[in-house]
Design a protein around this motif. Structure first.
Motif, PDB file in Angstrom:
ATOM      1  N   ALA B  82       0.845  -1.212   0.000  1.00  0.00           N
ATOM      2  CA  ALA B  82       0.000   0.000   0.000  1.00  0.00           C
ATOM      3  C   ALA B  82       0.876   1.256   0.000  1.00  0.00           C
ATOM      4  CB  ALA B  82      -0.948   0.003   1.196  1.00  0.00           C
ATOM      5  N   LEU B  83       1.818   1.280  -0.932  1.00  0.00           N
ATOM      6  CA  LEU B  83       2.759   2.413  -1.016  1.00  0.00           C
ATOM      7  C   LEU B  83       1.994   3.726  -1.192  1.00  0.00           C
ATOM      8  CD1 LEU B  83       5.784   3.336  -1.376  1.00  0.00           C
ATOM      9  CD2 LEU B  83       5.367   3.148  -3.832  1.00  0.00           C
ATOM     10  N   PRO B  84       2.168   4.684  -0.272  1.00  0.00           N
ATOM     11  CA  PRO B  84       1.449   5.950  -0.441  1.00  0.00           C
ATOM     12  C   PRO B  84       2.055   6.856  -1.534  1.00  0.00           C
ATOM     13  CG  PRO B  84       2.159   5.629   1.852  1.00  0.00           C
ATOM     14  CD  PRO B  84       2.876   4.632   1.005  1.00  0.00           C
ATOM     15  N   GLU B  85       3.340   6.732  -1.789  1.00  0.00           N
ATOM     16  CA  GLU B  85       3.993   7.617  -2.769  1.00  0.00           C
ATOM     17  C   GLU B  85       3.440   7.354  -4.177  1.00  0.00           C
ATOM     18  OE1 GLU B  85       6.278  10.076  -2.304  1.00  0.00           O
ATOM     19  OE2 GLU B  85       5.986   9.786  -0.169  1.00  0.00           O
ATOM     20  N   PRO B  86       3.412   8.394  -5.017  1.00  0.00           N
ATOM     21  CA  PRO B  86       2.778   8.255  -6.346  1.00  0.00           C
ATOM     22  C   PRO B  86       3.692   7.613  -7.390  1.00  0.00           C
ATOM     23  CG  PRO B  86       3.507  10.511  -6.027  1.00  0.00           C
ATOM     24  CD  PRO B  86       3.822   9.789  -4.738  1.00  0.00           C
ATOM     25  N   LEU B  87       4.352   6.531  -7.015  1.00  0.00           N
ATOM     26  CA  LEU B  87       5.307   5.914  -7.939  1.00  0.00           C
ATOM     27  C   LEU B  87       4.628   5.345  -9.183  1.00  0.00           C
ATOM     28  CD1 LEU B  87       8.255   4.959  -8.446  1.00  0.00           C
ATOM     29  CD2 LEU B  87       7.607   2.827  -7.351  1.00  0.00           C
ATOM     30  N   VAL B  88       3.508   4.658  -8.980  1.00  0.00           N
ATOM     31  CA  VAL B  88       2.860   4.000 -10.126  1.00  0.00           C
ATOM     32  C   VAL B  88       2.349   5.052 -11.108  1.00  0.00           C
ATOM     33  CG1 VAL B  88       0.980   2.471 -10.820  1.00  0.00           C
ATOM     34  CG2 VAL B  88       2.288   1.965  -8.757  1.00  0.00           C
ATOM     35  N   ASN B  89       1.729   6.105 -10.596  1.00  0.00           N
ATOM     36  CA  ASN B  89       1.256   7.175 -11.477  1.00  0.00           C
ATOM     37  C   ASN B  89       2.432   7.780 -12.237  1.00  0.00           C
ATOM     38  OD1 ASN B  89       0.713   9.954 -12.303  1.00  0.00           O
ATOM     39  ND2 ASN B  89      -1.254   9.761 -11.258  1.00  0.00           N
ATOM     40  N   CYS B  90       3.502   8.080 -11.520  1.00  0.00           N
ATOM     41  CA  CYS B  90       4.646   8.747 -12.131  1.00  0.00           C
ATOM     42  C   CYS B  90       5.293   7.864 -13.206  1.00  0.00           C
ATOM     43  CB  CYS B  90       5.659   9.099 -11.036  1.00  0.00           C
ATOM     44  SG  CYS B  90       7.110   9.978 -11.635  1.00  0.00           S
ATOM     45  N   ALA B  91       5.617   6.610 -12.829  1.00  0.00           N
ATOM     46  CA  ALA B  91       6.373   5.745 -13.742  1.00  0.00           C
ATOM     47  C   ALA B  91       5.525   5.201 -14.883  1.00  0.00           C
ATOM     48  CB  ALA B  91       6.982   4.584 -12.956  1.00  0.00           C
ATOM     49  N   LEU B  92       4.264   4.918 -14.585  1.00  0.00           N
ATOM     50  CA  LEU B  92       3.452   4.218 -15.589  1.00  0.00           C
ATOM     51  C   LEU B  92       2.620   5.167 -16.455  1.00  0.00           C
ATOM     52  CD1 LEU B  92       3.003   1.320 -16.460  1.00  0.00           C
ATOM     53  CD2 LEU B  92       1.105   1.161 -14.869  1.00  0.00           C
ATOM     54  N   VAL B  93       2.283   6.339 -15.933  1.00  0.00           N
ATOM     55  CA  VAL B  93       1.424   7.248 -16.703  1.00  0.00           C
ATOM     56  C   VAL B  93       2.191   8.523 -17.092  1.00  0.00           C
ATOM     57  CG1 VAL B  93      -0.811   8.392 -16.794  1.00  0.00           C
ATOM     58  CG2 VAL B  93      -0.512   6.418 -15.310  1.00  0.00           C
ATOM     59  N   ALA B  94       2.727   9.209 -16.084  1.00  0.00           N
ATOM     60  CA  ALA B  94       3.314  10.520 -16.366  1.00  0.00           C
ATOM     61  C   ALA B  94       4.570  10.436 -17.242  1.00  0.00           C
ATOM     62  CB  ALA B  94       3.630  11.226 -15.045  1.00  0.00           C
ATOM     63  N   VAL B 158      -8.058  22.447  -4.677  1.00  0.00           N
ATOM     64  CA  VAL B 158      -9.019  22.373  -3.572  1.00  0.00           C
ATOM     65  C   VAL B 158      -9.043  20.919  -3.114  1.00  0.00           C
ATOM     66  CG1 VAL B 158     -11.407  22.633  -2.849  1.00  0.00           C
ATOM     67  CG2 VAL B 158     -10.412  24.235  -4.495  1.00  0.00           C
ATOM     68  N   ARG B 159      -8.719  20.711  -1.832  1.00  0.00           N
ATOM     69  CA  ARG B 159      -8.611  19.336  -1.332  1.00  0.00           C
ATOM     70  C   ARG B 159      -9.981  18.700  -1.145  1.00  0.00           C
ATOM     71  NH1 ARG B 159      -5.419  16.696   3.752  1.00  0.00           N
ATOM     72  NH2 ARG B 159      -6.220  14.603   3.366  1.00  0.00           N
ATOM     73  N   SER B 160     -10.043  17.419  -1.428  1.00  0.00           N
ATOM     74  CA  SER B 160     -11.267  16.657  -1.232  1.00  0.00           C
ATOM     75  C   SER B 160     -10.924  15.438  -0.367  1.00  0.00           C
ATOM     76  CB  SER B 160     -11.804  16.226  -2.593  1.00  0.00           C
ATOM     77  OG  SER B 160     -13.011  15.564  -2.438  1.00  0.00           O
ATOM     78  N   GLU B 161     -11.788  15.089   0.566  1.00  0.00           N
ATOM     79  CA  GLU B 161     -11.499  13.964   1.452  1.00  0.00           C
ATOM     80  C   GLU B 161     -11.638  12.632   0.711  1.00  0.00           C
ATOM     81  OE1 GLU B 161     -10.218  13.996   4.479  1.00  0.00           O
ATOM     82  OE2 GLU B 161     -10.139  16.178   4.266  1.00  0.00           O
ATOM     83  N   SER B 162     -10.883  11.657   1.196  1.00  0.00           N
ATOM     84  CA  SER B 162     -10.954  10.319   0.613  1.00  0.00           C
ATOM     85  C   SER B 162     -11.255   9.303   1.710  1.00  0.00           C
ATOM     86  CB  SER B 162      -9.619   9.959  -0.044  1.00  0.00           C
ATOM     87  OG  SER B 162      -9.594   8.589  -0.376  1.00  0.00           O
ATOM     88  N   VAL B 163     -11.842   8.185   1.316  1.00  0.00           N
ATOM     89  CA  VAL B 163     -12.086   7.112   2.268  1.00  0.00           C
ATOM     90  C   VAL B 163     -10.766   6.559   2.797  1.00  0.00           C
ATOM     91  CG1 VAL B 163     -12.150   5.327   0.458  1.00  0.00           C
ATOM     92  CG2 VAL B 163     -13.325   4.928   2.607  1.00  0.00           C
ATOM     93  N   ASP B 164      -9.731   6.694   1.997  1.00  0.00           N
ATOM     94  CA  ASP B 164      -8.413   6.176   2.339  1.00  0.00           C
ATOM     95  C   ASP B 164      -7.547   7.327   2.845  1.00  0.00           C
ATOM     96  OD1 ASP B 164      -5.918   5.092   2.457  1.00  0.00           O
ATOM     97  OD2 ASP B 164      -5.733   4.654   0.312  1.00  0.00           O
ATOM     98  N   PRO B 165      -7.170   7.300   4.139  1.00  0.00           N
ATOM     99  CA  PRO B 165      -6.383   8.428   4.668  1.00  0.00           C
ATOM    100  C   PRO B 165      -5.008   8.568   4.039  1.00  0.00           C
ATOM    101  CG  PRO B 165      -6.625   6.693   6.319  1.00  0.00           C
ATOM    102  CD  PRO B 165      -7.482   6.305   5.164  1.00  0.00           C
ATOM    103  N   SER B 166      -4.547   7.539   3.311  1.00  0.00           N
ATOM    104  CA  SER B 166      -3.268   7.660   2.614  1.00  0.00           C
ATOM    105  C   SER B 166      -3.388   8.520   1.356  1.00  0.00           C
ATOM    106  CB  SER B 166      -2.754   6.281   2.188  1.00  0.00           C
ATOM    107  OG  SER B 166      -2.290   5.569   3.298  1.00  0.00           O
TER     108      SER B 166
END
Lengths: 249, 347
Positions: B82-94, B158-166
């Motif tokens: 459950a890695l919180p860092e945006p590695l998958v978004n960065c490496a796979l999409v961005a 503008v921040r929006s809350e998530s069900v997942d605190p991570s």
């Protein structure tokens, strides 16, 4: 200064080992294998010496079947420069390993040989000491600090009463204890580079060593299961049980 | 045909696994919930040192130049912890988006990503909220069919809350007058490909999450005793976990096929990605439900780590296209008049 590091392929320390049903040995089927943790510390120490400019080359050696090349490649990914596999089938006992390592030492002429203090499978804690005896080199065992100073190496040893520092004239043998360092993780780029690093394969005959077993493994069995704990009524009963049942006081 | 991963891909997976399982403990995740950003710059640097941030960056820019198939098992490992860092978004999409845009933008940012000096995040408008936009040094943002490359002073959040605190979710509004780097017909295929990669990343992480929850449940049921023996020995408990294991196995192959299709540029890749996303998120959802069941009342507590993985699984199910949208994509591919049917087309 050339540093030779010995690594052993063992069952990964996270795996709960089981004895074979017939009690003939440990069951290694479908079990994850890895570098012995103490050997990994030895590799890390050698790589750190190279990074400090003390060592010029780190050579890693492993003794075993072809599968131990995986552990040599891992050591190369951690920063070692080249690898040597001494091809031996089956379990080699500490004396045979020490004799083979002596052959590699004579061939490579390293100034420093670093080994793990023991492997987590056999727990023998013999190979480094035997290698010291066979080569006539000074040995600093159970090292928690290694400082190379000119033609000497100062080794701080973890002993029962605390710490002891010994000065050894190079070439010397060091065996690593747990607190010497914390090994790094292999990086993905270094895993790719490790594939291109040289790995030589030698046979015992190349080193003039006859592989002969002096030990017969009779039986392997799991430790006895612990019985459930009990609650004692008072301190007196506790002391009584410790004294008369457990016999620890 | 050999469908197994190569030795090198398995070595990469093992190296990533050793690092992630060694460093990303649940305590570290819980601590990140109490920080302002929820993200850990030191951890991002560690990920870079291991080479994970540069996995898909071309070799010419300091990366390894690997593709979706090489990365899919790494994304799975990210899910497992459950890695919180945006590695998958960065490496796979961005990063693939940056590579496709090319020019000075790519030459400037790709080496920084590989070195761990910058986080580049993609938010492609299928989701109204962008995760981790607040820590993006460069935000690749798709809106109105255009692709924007926004630096932090070029958009409002503008921040929006998530069900997942991570998770840290934000609604993004580019500042007036900021120009798109690509628009219309130029941006469209890049945005579409980015969406498929994002969905694949979710699917792969969901596989990892499902595996983690299954492993936790197996461990718990082997320890917890009732009526004098471990509850895992009771058939009703076994069946719950066996159902999860079966769902996981049925999800694994579609995820790997989707990664392979994207890496090879297979025109059926969108169909395969939709299948993978559905199967993997369903498996993760089942794993969450059954894990809570077999943990009994313990499963509901804050102290037991299960909810960390469960909430991430829920969140991923709705990211990069929810179940309904992916089902609609599959329906379009297989039920339309004239759609090719049979081996090699529908399965």
């Amino acid at each position: 200064m050339k540093v030779l590091v010995a690594v052993k392929r063992v069952v990964d320390y996270n795996v709960k080992v089981r004895a074979k049903a017939d009690g003939s040995d440990v069951d290694l089927n479908n079990v994850k294998m890895a570098i012995n943790p103490f050997c990994e510390i030895a590799v890390e120490e050698a790589v750190r010496l190279k990074e400090k400019g003390v060592a010029t080359e780190v050579v890693v050696v492993s003794i075993g079947g072809k599968t131990c090349q995986e552990q040599i490649r891992t050591a190369l990914a951690l920063g070692a420069d080249r690898g040597i596999q001494v091809e031996v089938e089956g379990n080699a006992e500490p004396l045979v390993v020490a004799k083979l390592l002596k052959g590699v030492v004579e061939k490579e002429e390293p100034q420093l040989v670093i080994l793990g203090k023991q492997s987590i499978d056999g727990d023998n804690n013999q190979t480094g000491q035997m290698l010291g005896a066979l080569t006539g080199m000074g040995q600093g065992t159970f090292a928690s600090e290694v400082v190379v100073d000119g033609d000497k190496v100062n080794v701080t040893r973890e002993i029962d009463g605390g710490l002891q520092t010994v000065a050894l004239t190079l070439p010397a043998i060091v065996t690593t204890d747990l607190r010497l360092n914390e090994p790094r993780y292999a990086s993905l780029p270094n895993i790719m580079k490790a594939k291109k690093k040289p790995l030589d394969v030698l046979t015992p005959a190349d080193l003039g060593v006859e592989v002969k077993s002096h030990i017969t493994l009779l039986k392997v069995e799991p430790p006895a299961e612990r019985s459930a704990g009990i609650k004692v009524a008072d301190v007196d009963q506790l002391v009584d049980k410790l004294k008369n049942e457990a016999k620890v006081i | 045909m050999d469908f197994t991963f190569t030795d090198e891909q398995c070595l990469f997976r093992d190296a990533a696994r050793d690092f992630l399982r060694g460093e990303i403990k649940t305590q570290r995740i819980r601590e990140s919930w109490n920080t302002d950003s929820g993200r850990d710059t030191a951890l991002w640097r560690q990920l870079a040192e291991i080479g994970l941030t540069g996995v898909t960056v071309p070799e010419a820019h300091g990366g390894l130049g690997l593709d979706e198939l090489d990365f899919v098992q790494l994304a799975q490992e990210c899910g497992y912890v459950a890695l919180p860092e945006p590695l998958v978004n960065c490496a796979l999409v961005a990063v693939p988006l940056l590579v496709a845009v090319g020019d000075e933008l790519a030459a400037h940012w790709l080496p920084k990503v590989a070195a761990g000096e910058a986080r580049v995040i993609a938010g492609l408008a299928q989701d109204p909220l962008v995760e981790d936009a607040h820590v993006a040094d460069l935000l690749l943002y798709g809106e109105g069919g255009n692709l924007y490359a926004l630096q932090p002073d070029e958009y409002a959040l503008v921040r929006s809350e998530s069900v997942d605190p991570s998770r840290r979710l934000f609604r993004v509004t580019p500042n007036p007058g900021v120009a798109a780097v690509l628009d219309g017909a130029q941006a469209e295929p890049l945005l579409a490909a980015g969406f498929e990669r994002g969905a694949l990343g979710c699917a792969a992480q969901a596989l990892g999450l499902a595996q983690r929850m299954l492993d936790m449940s197996v461990e718990y049921t082997a320890q917890r005793e009732q009526f004098g023996r471990p509850i895992g020995s009771f058939q009703a408990v076994k069946h719950h976990l066996a159902d999860v294991a079966v769902a996981l196995e049925y999800a694994r192959a579609p995820v790997y096929r989707a990664a392979c299709s994207l890496a090879r540029g297979d025109p059926r890749a969108p169909l395969h990605v939709a299948h993978a996303k559905l199967a993997a998120c369903d498996a993760a959802s089942l794993a969450a439900t059954k894990s809570i069941q077999v943990h009994g009342a313990m499963g509901y507590t804050w102290e037991v780590d299960l909810h960390i993985f469960m909430k991430k699984a829920w969140a991923l199910a709705g990211s990069w296209g929810d179940a309904a949208s992916h089902k609609a994509r599959i329906a379009e591919a297989v039920l339309d008049d004239g759609a090719p049917l049979g081996a090699g087309a529908t399965f």
